[in-house]
Design an enzyme around this catalytic site. Structure first.
Site, PDB file in Angstrom:
ATOM      1  N   GLY A 322      11.379  -3.912  -3.797  1.00 49.45           N
ATOM      2  CA  GLY A 322      10.793  -2.579  -3.764  1.00 49.45           C
ATOM      3  C   GLY A 322       9.283  -2.682  -3.617  1.00 49.45           C
ATOM      4  O   GLY A 322       8.764  -3.632  -3.022  1.00 49.45           O
ATOM      5  N   GLU A 323       8.564  -1.700  -4.146  1.00 48.73           N
ATOM      6  CA  GLU A 323       7.098  -1.655  -4.152  1.00 48.73           C
ATOM      7  C   GLU A 323       6.483  -1.396  -2.771  1.00 48.73           C
ATOM      8  O   GLU A 323       5.284  -1.222  -2.653  1.00 48.73           O
ATOM      9  CB  GLU A 323       6.491  -2.959  -4.697  1.00 48.73           C
ATOM     10  CG  GLU A 323       6.930  -3.354  -6.073  1.00 48.73           C
ATOM     11  CD  GLU A 323       6.304  -4.652  -6.548  1.00 48.73           C
ATOM     12  OE1 GLU A 323       5.465  -5.235  -5.796  1.00 48.73           O
ATOM     13  OE2 GLU A 323       6.628  -5.094  -7.660  1.00 48.73           O
ATOM     14  N   GLY A 324       7.293  -1.418  -1.689  1.00 48.38           N
ATOM     15  CA  GLY A 324       6.755  -1.408  -0.337  1.00 48.38           C
ATOM     16  C   GLY A 324       6.668  -2.808   0.234  1.00 48.38           C
ATOM     17  O   GLY A 324       6.184  -3.003   1.355  1.00 48.38           O
TER      18      GLY A 324
END
Length: 351
Positions: A322-324
């Site tokens: 996740g997180e980008g």
């Protein structure tokens, strides 16, 4: 407050897309031999309205952080995550320090990362003023037993996401990436995808942060209860965000829609951004024309959301952080696609 006022989404430039495809066929190579790079190059031309597309020099990641009531678990009991909910606040500080996964990976491609506290269940005044200024609430409700948000909070958070997109575009962003941070994110995302697409819990629930078999069974049961609790009342996208989402999911949806309003391409990341994208499409259907899928994660909810949105991931690296973090890895591919049109010679030059 009417958050959808002025949601006029322009369409990508189909003339530029067609011109790009003709130009690609004229380059010094067999027709179609660069495969997906050619598709991406033409897509970028449509987004930018010019052939070749503009350089992707200013890439910006906005990480929307928040806690979820569904992540709370008594000591010794199975939870929906392999990590405690207190980690969300700690990770916001890691983002600010520049040592998180996405900040490290973003530096490799020259992307900027900004983290925003939308609903972290902690006071973060010592981190950054901008982080605190965007807080909509502290945490969210446990979606298996109560609504995530109170009336009006989904619209408020959606407006925050729109404002963030405006700020990044006004600052010169060529490409936007939504990031996420929050223990329990994949559970909320699975519930949103299930409700958006009419799918049962077992079709959309994955292992998230790496829960074991017992944890996965518990997570399926939680999402089953959540979907059953709201059955028949989430057709409206803001009702869906209120009942099953979170403030950070609503902010992400607003960010995606406003990027499209501002004619700015977006690279989606993992399951959380895809769940928000499904809701954002229901709010502004044409917004989806401005989105690409950066990668395929290991979460089943992301795969079905990709199919529903008609998106083919640029990369498939088995990522689930996740997180980008997955989306930023697609940036060099997009830059390569642009370079094909900008720098390759044509067959006509050979004669």
């Amino acid at each position: 407050m009417t958050t959808t006022r002025s949601l006029v989404v322009p369409l990508p430039d189909t003339t530029a897309t067609c011109q790009a495809r003709r130009r690609l066929d004229e380059l010094v190579k067999p027709v179609g031999s660069l495969g997906r790079l050619e598709e991406l190059a033409a897509w970028l031309c449509g987004a930018h309205g010019t052939v070749p597309p503009r350089p992707l020099d200013d890439v910006r990641v906005a990480v929307f952080a928040g806690d979820h009531g569904v992540s709370a678990a008594p000591p010794g009991a199975p939870g929906v995550s392999a990590y405690p909910r207190e980690l969300t606040a700690a990770m916001v500080r890691v983002f600010q320090a520049g040592t998180s996964g996405v900040t490290v990976l973003a530096r490799e491609v020259g992307a900027r990362v900004r983290v925003l506290d939308i609903a972290v269940d902690a006071e973060l005044d010592d981190v950054a003023r901008d982080v605190v200024a965007r807080k909509v609430r502290r945490g969210s409700g446990a979606i298996d037993v109560e609504d995530a948000l109170t009336p009006g909070e989904a619209e408020q958070a959606f407006s925050v996401g729109r404002a963030v997109a405006d700020e990044e575009v006004d600052a010169g962003a060529d490409l936007l990436i939504p990031g996420d941070m929050g223990i329990g994110n994949s559970t909320v995302a699975a519930a949103l995808v299930g409700a958006s697409l009419g799918l049962p819990a077992h079709r959309v629930v994955g292992t998230g942060t790496g829960v074991d078999e017992t944890g996965h069974a518990h997570k399926v049961a939680v999402v089953e209860r959540a979907l059953h609790r709201v059955e028949g009342r989430v057709a409206d996208p803001f009702d869906r965000l209120t009942a099953l989402g979170s403030a950070c999911a609503a902010a992400t949806a607003g960010f995606l829609v406003q990027a499209a309003v501002r004619s700015t391409p977006v690279v989606l990341d993992g399951v959380f951004s895809l769940a928000a994208a499904l809701v954002a499409r229901d709010i502004a259907p044409d917004a989806a024309r401005w989105w690409l899928a950066g990668h395929r994660s290991t979460e089943p909810a992301q795969s079905v959301a990709l199919t529903a949105l008609g998106l083919e991931p640029i990369l498939d690296l088995g990522l689930r952080l996740g997180e980008g973090s997955g989306a930023v890895q697609a940036v060099p591919v997009l830059r390569a696609a642009r370079a094909v049109l900008a720098d390759m010679g044509s067959l006509a030059d050979l004669t």
